[in-house]
Design a protein around this motif. Sequence first.
Motif, PDB file in Angstrom:
ATOM      1  N   ASN A  41       1.119  -1.316   0.256  1.00 21.86           N
ATOM      2  CA  ASN A  41      -0.069   0.043  -0.023  1.00 21.86           C
ATOM      3  C   ASN A  41       0.506   1.602  -0.143  1.00 21.86           C
ATOM      4  N   LYS A  44       1.611   2.967  -3.620  1.00 26.52           N
ATOM      5  CA  LYS A  44       0.624   2.982  -4.552  1.00 26.52           C
ATOM      6  C   LYS A  44       0.434   3.770  -5.509  1.00 26.52           C
ATOM      7  N   HIS A  77      -7.882  -3.871  -3.955  1.00 28.90           N
ATOM      8  CA  HIS A  77      -6.422  -3.273  -3.366  1.00 28.90           C
ATOM      9  C   HIS A  77      -6.501  -1.887  -4.290  1.00 28.90           C
ATOM     10  N   GLY A  78      -7.319  -2.318  -5.550  1.00 26.77           N
ATOM     11  CA  GLY A  78      -6.978  -1.345  -6.405  1.00 26.77           C
ATOM     12  C   GLY A  78      -6.756  -1.842  -7.660  1.00 26.77           C
ATOM     13  N   PHE A  79      -6.236  -3.160  -7.871  1.00 30.47           N
ATOM     14  CA  PHE A  79      -5.860  -3.554  -9.062  1.00 30.47           C
ATOM     15  C   PHE A  79      -6.654  -4.865 -10.024  1.00 30.47           C
ATOM     16  N   THR A 102      -2.998  -5.032 -12.322  1.00 27.48           N
ATOM     17  CA  THR A 102      -1.798  -3.560 -12.734  1.00 27.48           C
ATOM     18  C   THR A 102      -3.219  -3.112 -11.781  1.00 27.48           C
ATOM     19  N   ASN A 103      -2.459  -1.612 -11.063  1.00 25.18           N
ATOM     20  CA  ASN A 103      -2.880  -0.813 -10.884  1.00 25.18           C
ATOM     21  C   ASN A 103      -3.132   0.043 -11.382  1.00 25.18           C
ATOM     22  N   SER A 104      -2.241   0.107 -12.624  1.00 27.77           N
ATOM     23  CA  SER A 104      -2.403   1.463 -13.597  1.00 27.77           C
ATOM     24  C   SER A 104      -2.555   1.045 -14.910  1.00 27.77           C
TER      25      SER A 104
END
Length: 303
Positions: A41, A44, A77-79, A102-104
């Motif tokens: 985290n 992030k 967790h944003g993935f 991926t988180n992006s």
Amino acid sequence: YQRRVRGEQEKNIIICNYYRSPSANTSLFTQKLENFLVKLNRHKNKIILFMGDSNIDLVDYSSSDHCTAFIDKMTEHGFAQLISRPTRITDHSATLIDHIFTNSCHNVTRSGIISDSDMSDHLATFICLLTNHAKVAKKLNSENSSTTPSRVINSDTIETFKSKIELVDWNFVLDHDDADQKLTTFLHKYEQLYNECFPLKSKNRSKRSVKKPWIFEWLECACHRKNLLYHKFIKFPSPENKSKYLKMKKFCEKHVKRSKDEYHTKYFERYHTNSKKQWQMINQLLNRSKKKKKKKKKKKKKK
């Protein structure tokens, strides 16, 4: 396994690789994965990639509790998962067990599977990231040859797209009572803005084809036929198609190895008195390049 990649004037990338044995406890794997995600985290704001073989078939998302729990933990967790097609195909099954998270997502220009590769019983997965807009644009502009349509995606067009999205009053979507009609209306407007900001343009892209001297014309044709049989097996998996592909693969591997060995034997016999030529071939076989040597010399001078 975790690896951090850094570059000058580029956003840092953290690449995490995982593997779960088919016999391993799925719940324990998901729990350990969540503990690791919590530790990440603090990173992030960096680009993070999770990739590997979990032996959890995402095709079973709606029917498998383990699959649902795995996806929900990553999403929490944003993935986001980027691979949507099966990565292991046999004559009796097709499973999506090799993933890239991926988180992006906005940094991703392309992702998918490589069906041309038959190095494993799994199809290879790949992802292309846009980390330095200026360098990527310069590289694409320097390439030339066959024309292919592509979208212009850089920092300027992304900002324009964001601005246009923010200016839209989306209340018109609520004018429809039917949920499907609402979605259709929303997607129509979204696609309209997307095409305006990222128009399709013809771009010259070069096809790099390094001719291997030991691949004769008849052997090149055989390898091409092997690839066609592999594509046919992937599209229409059956014992018959699998047998034809494996037979051709065995034939190609045998003759490519024989041809390669004969080429190098003749090369060293021809230049047995020329040490320079011999070392050129040795460096080529060991994948040594002059650029790498120059970089090492520069680093030593700086020290």
